[in-house]
Design a protein around this motif. Structure first.
Motif, PDB file in Angstrom:
ATOM      1  N   LEU A 128       5.866  10.792 -10.471  1.00 61.24           N
ATOM      2  CA  LEU A 128       5.159  10.547  -9.205  1.00 61.24           C
ATOM      3  C   LEU A 128       5.187   9.053  -8.890  1.00 61.24           C
ATOM      4  O   LEU A 128       4.877   8.228  -9.752  1.00 61.24           O
ATOM      5  CB  LEU A 128       3.701  11.028  -9.340  1.00 61.24           C
ATOM      6  N   LYS A 129       5.601   8.729  -7.683  1.00 57.13           N
ATOM      7  CA  LYS A 129       5.613   7.318  -7.261  1.00 57.13           C
ATOM      8  C   LYS A 129       4.974   7.206  -5.879  1.00 57.13           C
ATOM      9  O   LYS A 129       5.042   8.131  -5.082  1.00 57.13           O
ATOM     10  CB  LYS A 129       7.051   6.771  -7.182  1.00 57.13           C
ATOM     11  N   TYR A 130       4.373   6.027  -5.605  1.00 57.00           N
ATOM     12  CA  TYR A 130       3.781   5.821  -4.272  1.00 57.00           C
ATOM     13  C   TYR A 130       4.175   4.450  -3.746  1.00 57.00           C
ATOM     14  O   TYR A 130       4.031   3.443  -4.442  1.00 57.00           O
ATOM     15  CB  TYR A 130       2.254   5.937  -4.330  1.00 57.00           C
ATOM     16  N   ASN A 131       4.694   4.454  -2.539  1.00 60.51           N
ATOM     17  CA  ASN A 131       5.041   3.193  -1.894  1.00 60.51           C
ATOM     18  C   ASN A 131       3.956   2.873  -0.860  1.00 60.51           C
ATOM     19  O   ASN A 131       3.907   3.490   0.212  1.00 60.51           O
ATOM     20  CB  ASN A 131       6.413   3.337  -1.221  1.00 60.51           C
ATOM     21  N   PRO A 132       3.048   1.930  -1.183  1.00 59.98           N
ATOM     22  CA  PRO A 132       1.926   1.681  -0.270  1.00 59.98           C
ATOM     23  C   PRO A 132       2.342   1.095   1.075  1.00 59.98           C
ATOM     24  O   PRO A 132       1.618   1.217   2.060  1.00 59.98           O
ATOM     25  CB  PRO A 132       1.036   0.706  -1.037  1.00 59.98           C
ATOM     26  N   GLU A 133       3.505   0.458   1.132  1.00 57.52           N
ATOM     27  CA  GLU A 133       3.969  -0.093   2.414  1.00 57.52           C
ATOM     28  C   GLU A 133       4.417   1.027   3.349  1.00 57.52           C
ATOM     29  O   GLU A 133       4.043   1.079   4.511  1.00 57.52           O
ATOM     30  CB  GLU A 133       5.142  -1.062   2.182  1.00 57.52           C
ATOM     31  N   GLU A 134       5.242   1.936   2.782  1.00 58.69           N
ATOM     32  CA  GLU A 134       5.786   3.012   3.623  1.00 58.69           C
ATOM     33  C   GLU A 134       4.914   4.253   3.626  1.00 58.69           C
ATOM     34  O   GLU A 134       5.135   5.182   4.396  1.00 58.69           O
ATOM     35  CB  GLU A 134       7.191   3.383   3.136  1.00 58.69           C
ATOM     36  N   ARG A 135       3.917   4.293   2.730  1.00 59.06           N
ATOM     37  CA  ARG A 135       2.979   5.435   2.600  1.00 59.06           C
ATOM     38  C   ARG A 135       3.688   6.730   2.203  1.00 59.06           C
ATOM     39  O   ARG A 135       3.326   7.808   2.654  1.00 59.06           O
ATOM     40  CB  ARG A 135       2.222   5.669   3.905  1.00 59.06           C
ATOM     41  N   PHE A 136       4.752   6.626   1.391  1.00 60.13           N
ATOM     42  CA  PHE A 136       5.411   7.833   0.905  1.00 60.13           C
ATOM     43  C   PHE A 136       4.980   8.131  -0.517  1.00 60.13           C
ATOM     44  O   PHE A 136       5.066   7.275  -1.398  1.00 60.13           O
ATOM     45  CB  PHE A 136       6.941   7.674   0.937  1.00 60.13           C
ATOM     46  N   LEU A 137       4.533   9.370  -0.728  1.00 61.30           N
ATOM     47  CA  LEU A 137       4.200   9.839  -2.065  1.00 61.30           C
ATOM     48  C   LEU A 137       5.411  10.656  -2.519  1.00 61.30           C
ATOM     49  O   LEU A 137       5.717  11.697  -1.932  1.00 61.30           O
ATOM     50  CB  LEU A 137       2.946  10.718  -1.982  1.00 61.30           C
ATOM     51  N   SER A 138       6.144  10.140  -3.536  1.00 68.78           N
ATOM     52  CA  SER A 138       7.401  10.791  -3.925  1.00 68.78           C
ATOM     53  C   SER A 138       7.247  11.535  -5.240  1.00 68.78           C
ATOM     54  O   SER A 138       6.750  10.975  -6.222  1.00 68.78           O
ATOM     55  CB  SER A 138       8.516   9.757  -4.100  1.00 68.78           C
ATOM     56  N   PHE A 139       7.676  12.784  -5.252  1.00 71.11           N
ATOM     57  CA  PHE A 139       7.631  13.624  -6.448  1.00 71.11           C
ATOM     58  C   PHE A 139       9.059  13.862  -6.922  1.00 71.11           C
ATOM     59  O   PHE A 139       9.954  14.088  -6.100  1.00 71.11           O
ATOM     60  CB  PHE A 139       7.023  15.003  -6.152  1.00 71.11           C
ATOM     61  N   LEU A 140       9.263  13.831  -8.216  1.00 69.11           N
ATOM     62  CA  LEU A 140      10.527  14.292  -8.783  1.00 69.11           C
ATOM     63  C   LEU A 140      10.158  15.412  -9.754  1.00 69.11           C
ATOM     64  O   LEU A 140       9.623  15.178 -10.838  1.00 69.11           O
ATOM     65  CB  LEU A 140      11.247  13.145  -9.506  1.00 69.11           C
ATOM     66  N   ILE A 141      10.416  16.653  -9.314  1.00 68.84           N
ATOM     67  CA  ILE A 141      10.036  17.825 -10.109  1.00 68.84           C
ATOM     68  C   ILE A 141      11.303  18.451 -10.637  1.00 68.84           C
ATOM     69  O   ILE A 141      12.171  18.840  -9.843  1.00 68.84           O
ATOM     70  CB  ILE A 141       9.277  18.844  -9.248  1.00 68.84           C
ATOM     71  N   ASN A 142      11.408  18.545 -11.933  1.00 72.33           N
ATOM     72  CA  ASN A 142      12.663  18.955 -12.565  1.00 72.33           C
ATOM     73  C   ASN A 142      13.741  18.047 -11.945  1.00 72.33           C
ATOM     74  O   ASN A 142      13.704  16.867 -12.147  1.00 72.33           O
ATOM     75  CB  ASN A 142      12.916  20.442 -12.377  1.00 72.33           C
TER      76      ASN A 142
END
Lengths: 293, 399
Positions: A128-142
């Motif tokens: 799980l990563k979060y880019n506070p500038e772009e407001r994207f919460l990124s998931f890498l599942i499998n």
């Protein structure tokens, strides 16, 4: 004949069932994230687990449920909470990602083991990563990448300065996206009048909040008494008449105070407040600085 | 035999029911995934929408008549871009002309105020969504796409200026201020421009006021009584601008970096010692066209047209329309009668009444010449029987 027909129908049903099952499994991750997307489309606050964000793959603490994030969003025009939980994988046991939605603002830790109706998927690995500038919460599942856009979440910890904009620093300045809403979403009447004598935000002389802030319900704004509290003093609905006879004094500020003073500010009335010419700031029996002769 | 048949049939019925259940479950999931896709699609349009909102008519489509906006914005005569920025009527015009999201025919907007042909309604989002941290006044638009409604709230963050937290002085008495004050721990935002007819028309519509408006939407709203001015500001979740906050936001504070100066200095023009205006006034031959674009004074009225929403001659925090033009009313909590900021088109450029920090003594009730006191008759040469008075609002925002 009927026997064969029954057999063929049963077989077709089995095949159809099998295809549908396959389809459902294929849609599992998409379905999970679509639900998350629908809930979080209008979220306006996100508290993410910093420890989880730092991990390449979330595995610590082993074999435990953790809160990945707590989100505030609007549900039927009222604030609601979405909790995103993860059970870390351990040995041969897969990890589990689930979310629950709760009415009002609640603390997710209190619902970590709740049996509430929730959505859950099993995962081999999760990042799980979060880019506070772009407001994207990124998931890498499998090996599947998924992104959730938190467009209404403001930038954390900012202070106003010269030329600051008045709105919170969201991804789209001055724009609040409310996601999917019921067809009857309408602009209801502006204000609900509150009793004028009762404060819409009651603050004690020792700066404790005695009531919740309700001044956003005031008909035509609100005004505050003179106070040294960081959240301001007692607040009342209505226009400000500060400085007038019998009305609250106007705030002059704190720069004349030698040290931080709390509590009994009546003796400081003339230093921290002012009134119309000919009137003087003084405390009344409720310890409120008002203007009198 | 019969028993086997019925068993088989029962099995088939159960299997069919399960399959049917599975089928509807998969369909429901597909529908939900489709809904999420719609959200993603609509959100992909928001960046463009936000730009249109905050940048306004940068391409000058309205002024060059490429866009028919008379119904929403009035006929274009001498008005700067700032009027169309964060202006719901500009967006209304774009929707009406079908030029918002060109090529995306499946997008439409809900006509929220049918009577007045408006695709928006003013709302109080803090109340609408039961959340105190939201602004008290915004505009609701509802975008429609593929049988779904997407409410969008737009906040005006183009027309307010922040007053930095520092020590200020107020008033002048024999060269010294009446008193010094500060706004530490307080976040004050002040309207950059005087309230316009557009703002007033909206208030009249929403609160059924019995007031007639003359003039185009972008012109300064004039002639309201102080009581009505206050009511307008309350409608916007604000208060009338006070005299000491007006001074703080227009008079140059000297050293920006030092928020606790030991002494406050007085500068009669917006940018302090380096004032372009004082330079202009000291030139042997005043370039009137240039000077009038900065201060629309008495000399300018017959020679040049007044530019509405002019972004020339800003104060140190970015307030406009601070010198020249209409007289400005402020609520004066210290000296209630000194409530009219004198700098206006009623005084010549070189008059001391044209300087910042000067207020007229007004007896109240009506904006008539005979209500003004403590002013020499010779200074009133350009003042008409009824004079124009505008106003602006301010608000305090939580920490």
């Amino acid at each position: 004949m009927i026997r064969y027909l029954t057999l063929i129908t049963t077989l077709s049903m089995f095949i159809f069932w099998f295809i549908l099952n396959q389809k459902e499994n294929e849609l599992e991750i998409d379905f999970f994230f679509s639900q998350l997307e629908i809930h979080l489309a209008n979220s306006y606050q996100a508290n993410l687990n910093e420890d989880a964000l730092k991990q390449e793959k979330i595995i610590y603490p082993f074999n435990s449920w953790i809160v990945l994030g707590q989100f505030s969003y609007f549900s039927s025009q009222k604030p609601a909470t979405l909790c995103l939980f993860f059970h870390t994988p351990y040995k041969n046991k897969k990890g589990s990602l689930k979310f629950i939605s709760l009415p009002d603002i609640q603390v997710c830790e209190d619902h970590l083991y709740s049996e509430r109706k929730n959505e859950m998927i099993e995962v081999d690995s999760l990042s799980l990563k979060y880019n506070p500038e772009e407001r994207f919460l990124s998931f890498l599942i499998n090996d599947n990448k998924r992104k959730i856009f938190l467009s209404n979440v403001p930038q954390k910890a900012f202070s106003y300065k010269r030329f600051s904009l008045s709105s919170s620093k969201r991804a789209y300045q001055g724009l609040l996206f409310l996601g999917l809403a019921a067809k009857n979403f309408s602009s209801k009447s502006f204000n609900i009048p509150l009793a004028k004598k009762n404060p819409c935000h009651n603050v004690s002389s020792s700066c404790k909040n005695l009531t919740k802030f309700k001044c956003h319900l005031c008909e035509g704004g609100f005004f505050s008494e003179v106070s040294l509290c960081p959240q301001g003093g007692r607040k009342f609905c209505g226009p400000s008449h500060c400085g007038e006879k019998g009305e609250v004094a106007c705030m002059k500020g704190i720069f004349q105070l030698k040290e931080k003073e709390n509590g009994d500010y009546c003796r400081l009335a003339s230093q921290i407040s002012f009134c119309q010419q000919g009137l003087f700031p003084q405390c009344n029996e409720e310890k409120m600085i008002i203007c009198e002769k | 035999m019969k028993k086997t048949f019925y068993l088989g049939l029962s099995f088939l019925v159960i299997l069919s029911s399960l399959t049917l259940w599975k089928y509807f479950r998969v369909r429901e999931r597909k529908n939900l995934i489709r809904k999420a896709e719609k959200i993603t699609f609509v959100r992909s349009l928001l960046s463009d929408f936000e730009k249109r909102w905050t940048r306004g008519d940068l391409e000058s489509d309205w002024s060059h008549l490429r866009l028919k906006c008379s119904e929403d914005l009035g006929d274009f005569i001498s008005v700067d871009d700032d009027f169309t920025r964060c202006n719901p009527d500009y967006i209304n015009c774009l929707i009406r002309n079908n030029v918002l999201f060109l090529g995306k025919d499946q997008i439409s907007w809900e006509l929220l105020d049918k009577k007045n042909g408006k695709y928006y309604r003013p709302v109080n989002p803090a109340l609408l969504l039961s959340l105190e941290s939201l602004p008290r006044f915004s505009y609701l638009f509802v975008l429609k796409y593929d049988h779904e409604n997407f409410p969008i709230i737009l906040e005006d963050n183009c027309h307010e200026a922040y007053l930095p937290q520092r020590i200020y002085s107020f008033g002048l008495e024999n060269g010294d201020p009446f008193f010094r004050w500060d706004n530490f721990q307080r976040n004050l935002f002040i309207d950059k421009y005087l309230v316009s007819n557009r703002d007033l028309l909206e208030w009249i519509r929403e609160t059924n006021q019995d007031i007639k408006i003359e003039g185009r939407p972008y012109e300064i709203a004039l002639g309201l009584s102080p009581e009505k001015m206050g009511q307008f500001c309350q409608f916007r979740g604000k208060q009338l601008l006070t005299a000491h906050v007006h001074e703080a936001s227009t008079l140059h504070p000297g050293d920006y970096a030092n928020s606790r100066p030991l002494k406050s200095l007085y500068y009669p023009f917006p940018d302090g010692k380096l004032s372009k205006i004082s330079k202009m006034l000291n030139e042997d031959e005043i370039n009137l066209e240039k000077t009038c674009s900065w201060i629309y004074s008495a000399e300018c009225r017959d020679k040049f047209s007044f530019t509405h929403f002019s972004n020339k001659n800003p104060s140190w925090i970015g307030l406009f329309q601070i010198m020249g033009g209409a007289i400005e009313y402020v609520q004066n909590p210290l000296l209630p009668n000194q409530s009219l900021v004198s700098t206006s088109y009623y005084f010549p450029l070189v008059s001391t009444w044209q300087q910042l920090g000067k207020r007229l003594f007004w007896e109240g009730q009506s904006f008539q010449r005979n209500r003004l006191k403590d002013i020499e008759e010779q200074d009133l040469t350009f003042l008409q029987e009824n004079f124009d008075v505008g106003f602006r609002c301010m608000r305090e925002v939580g920490q």
